[in-house]
Design a protein around this motif. Structure first.
Motif, PDB file in Angstrom:
ATOM      1  N   LEU A 107       0.779  -1.125  -0.064  1.00 40.70           N
ATOM      2  CA  LEU A 107       0.062  -0.105  -0.122  1.00 40.70           C
ATOM      3  C   LEU A 107       0.811   1.259  -0.103  1.00 40.70           C
ATOM      4  CD1 LEU A 107      -2.740   1.634   0.501  1.00 40.70           C
ATOM      5  CD2 LEU A 107      -2.688   1.101   2.712  1.00 40.70           C
TER       6      LEU A 107
ATOM      7  N   PHE B 167      -5.107   6.142   5.222  1.00 41.46           N
ATOM      8  CA  PHE B 167      -5.289   4.732   4.447  1.00 41.46           C
ATOM      9  C   PHE B 167      -6.950   4.869   4.183  1.00 41.46           C
ATOM     10  CE2 PHE B 167      -1.731   2.477   6.872  1.00 41.46           C
ATOM     11  CZ  PHE B 167      -0.817   3.228   6.189  1.00 41.46           C
TER      12      PHE B 167
ATOM     13  N   LEU C  49      -4.539   1.774  -5.329  1.00 39.23           N
ATOM     14  CA  LEU C  49      -4.325   2.197  -3.823  1.00 39.23           C
ATOM     15  C   LEU C  49      -5.513   1.986  -3.175  1.00 39.23           C
ATOM     16  CD1 LEU C  49      -2.375   4.099  -2.362  1.00 39.23           C
ATOM     17  CD2 LEU C  49      -3.774   5.990  -3.085  1.00 39.23           C
TER      18      LEU C  49
ATOM     19  N   LEU D 107      -5.990  -1.835  -2.115  1.00 39.62           N
ATOM     20  CA  LEU D 107      -5.071  -2.269  -1.251  1.00 39.62           C
ATOM     21  C   LEU D 107      -5.445  -1.612   0.214  1.00 39.62           C
ATOM     22  CD1 LEU D 107      -1.838  -1.740  -3.151  1.00 39.62           C
ATOM     23  CD2 LEU D 107      -3.012  -4.022  -2.431  1.00 39.62           C
ATOM     24  N   ALA D 108      -5.899  -0.092  -0.001  1.00 40.61           N
ATOM     25  CA  ALA D 108      -6.290   0.534   1.277  1.00 40.61           C
ATOM     26  C   ALA D 108      -7.425   0.039   1.963  1.00 40.61           C
ATOM     27  CB  ALA D 108      -6.492   1.996   0.935  1.00 40.61           C
TER      28      ALA D 108
ATOM     29  N   TYR E 243      -6.504  -3.599   3.808  1.00 32.88           N
ATOM     30  CA  TYR E 243      -5.722  -3.269   4.902  1.00 32.88           C
ATOM     31  C   TYR E 243      -6.642  -3.048   6.006  1.00 32.88           C
ATOM     32  CZ  TYR E 243      -2.207  -2.146   8.370  1.00 32.88           C
ATOM     33  OH  TYR E 243      -1.573  -1.986   9.518  1.00 32.88           O
TER      34      TYR E 243
ATOM     35  N   TYR F 247       1.967  -5.374  -6.821  1.00 30.62           N
ATOM     36  CA  TYR F 247       1.291  -4.815  -5.558  1.00 30.62           C
ATOM     37  C   TYR F 247       0.299  -5.923  -4.894  1.00 30.62           C
ATOM     38  CZ  TYR F 247       2.520  -0.382  -7.478  1.00 30.62           C
ATOM     39  OH  TYR F 247       3.155   0.652  -8.168  1.00 30.62           O
TER      40      TYR F 247
END
Length: 437
Positions: free
Chosen positions: A242, A289, A300, A303-304, A307, A342
């Protein structure tokens, strides 16, 4: 000063009877540690592990206080009481420079928490430095030299950093308590009773050898069962990818990051100062995030949200000689529709639980010395068959991480090397096992 106490789940009471220590705790730089998690991404696996660097540093100080008091009372002929305040101060401040998600952040932005600790201690702009200067003009430098392991008194250095030190003693007990595991428990009371100073550093009386042996085993178990847990490492991989994506996007999406994550900009531009560093903590990062989830970049954003919402990657173990074969797995990740840059990662976790002193090694270790009744010193593994079995042996594994969705693709692994595929059945690919959480 009148003694102050902090109620603590590990040590019961933490006693503060020196004005410097109490004032250091109340500085803005030390209070910041309340906002830095001790275990980083491990709390995504062991949900109780939400404790902070603040409580850990207090615990490390308390163990150092007990030891230095014992040394003053019983070993005045070999322990300089003038070193006690320095030892307690270094213990309290040893983790002062840890940043938000420190180890992952360090790798991406080339920071070092020990060096940042020393900068905070030595900077004329910090409250910490102003207080230390009240002791003596050279006191900040003395504290920094203990952190850097260059202070000439080996007793002080080894109490703060060695194979059995006040830092490790606290984090094993504290992390064990908060994660709800029993692996890190050992007899601290016994160890504090048998620890003693020597001209070369510190040692432990032979009568307490089994308590020290138990400590070494507890450390090994905590690394294998908690710190190296595959799900925690998966979250670390997600965090790493991330931040890597954000770092690459920044040059072309500066306005987006100025609006959503302004305190990261000095790090993207490699022009951060101490104030920038102190302005980041876990809460700041997590809010960034969350704002990225609604951003225009799909990678992005995805992935955010993975997470923030704990959508862990899955993993497969591999050996060093198989690393070349991972390109095939990366192609499979791409075939499913994910960018392997990624959505995959290699993660290594290895630890050397105990080792004897090897002066020619790049990373020299201070071995654990056992003191016999005649005053002679014997290295621990020479007396303990259990510790001898761990001595010099490296434990851990290497893992390849990839999106969980790949497991839902029928036959996705059907054409892959069968010898390599045999590793699939060892942990996370077995549905419903302990690693699922």
């Amino acid at each position: 000063m009148i003694e102050k106490v902090f109620r603590d789940p590990v040590h019961n009471y933490i006693h503060v009877d020196h004005e410097l220590i109490y004032n250091l705790i109340n500085t803005r730089e030390f209070q910041r540690l309340r906002r830095i998690k001790q275990l980083g991404t491990t709390s995504y696996t062991f949900h109780g592990g939400e404790h902070s660097r603040f409580s850990h540093c207090l615990g490390v100080y308390e163990i150092a206080r007990r030891i230095t008091q014992k040394f003053e009372d019983n070993y005045a002929h070999i322990w300089d009481a003038g070193e006690s305040l320095l030892t307690m101060t270094a213990a309290l401040l040893h983790d002062l420079g840890h940043g938000a998600y420190s180890h992952t952040f360090e790798r991406l932005f080339d920071t070092d928490h020990e060096e940042m600790t020393c900068q905070i201690i030595l900077s004329p702009d910090t409250e910490i430095n102003a207080l230390l200067l009240q002791i003596s003009p050279d006191f900040p430098e003395k504290v920094a030299s203990v952190i850097r392991h260059t202070y000439p008194n080996k007793q002080v250095v080894q109490l703060i950093s060695s194979q059995i030190d006040v830092d490790r003693m606290d984090y094993l007990l504290r992390d064990s308590y908060f994660t709800g595991t029993n692996y890190g428990e050992f007899d601290l009371t016994r160890i504090l009773r048998v620890i003693c100073p020597t001209p070369q550093g510190i040692a432990f009386k032979e009568s307490g050898m089994h308590a020290v042996e138990d400590y070494v085993l507890s450390r090994y178990q905590m690394y294998m069962q908690v710190y190296f847990h595959p799900a925690s490492r998966s979250m670390e991989v997600l965090l790493q990818n991330l931040l890597k994506r954000a770092k690459i996007l920044y040059p072309v999406e500066k306005q987006f990051f100025q609006l959503t994550s302004p305190r990261l900009i000095p790090f993207f531009e490699h022009q951060f100062d101490l104030e920038d560093y102190l302005g980041l903590d876990d809460g700041v990062m997590n809010s960034y995030f969350q704002s990225w989830i609604n951003g225009p970049d799909r990678t992005l954003s995805d992935l955010a949200q993975r997470y923030i919402n704990r959508k862990v990657f899955k993993s497969i173990t591999f050996k060093a000689e198989q690393e070349e074969e991972l390109d095939t797995l990366r192609h499979l990740v791409a075939d499913v529709g994910f960018d392997p840059e990624y959505y995959s990662a290699i993660h290594h976790n290895f630890d050397l639980p105990y080792d004897i002193y090897r002066p020619n090694d790049q990373k020299k270790r201070t071995q654990i010395e056992i003191m016999r009744k005649d005053g002679s010193l014997v290295e621990l593994s020479q007396l303990s068959p259990i510790v001898a079995s761990l001595s010099g042996t490296v434990h851990g594994d290497s893992r390849f991480y990839f999106p969980k969705e790949m497991l839902n693709e029928a036959g996705i692994f059907s054409h892959y090397n069968q010898d390599f595929l045999s590793h699939i059945h060892n942990d996370q690919f077995i549905k419903g096992n302990d690693y699922e959480h």
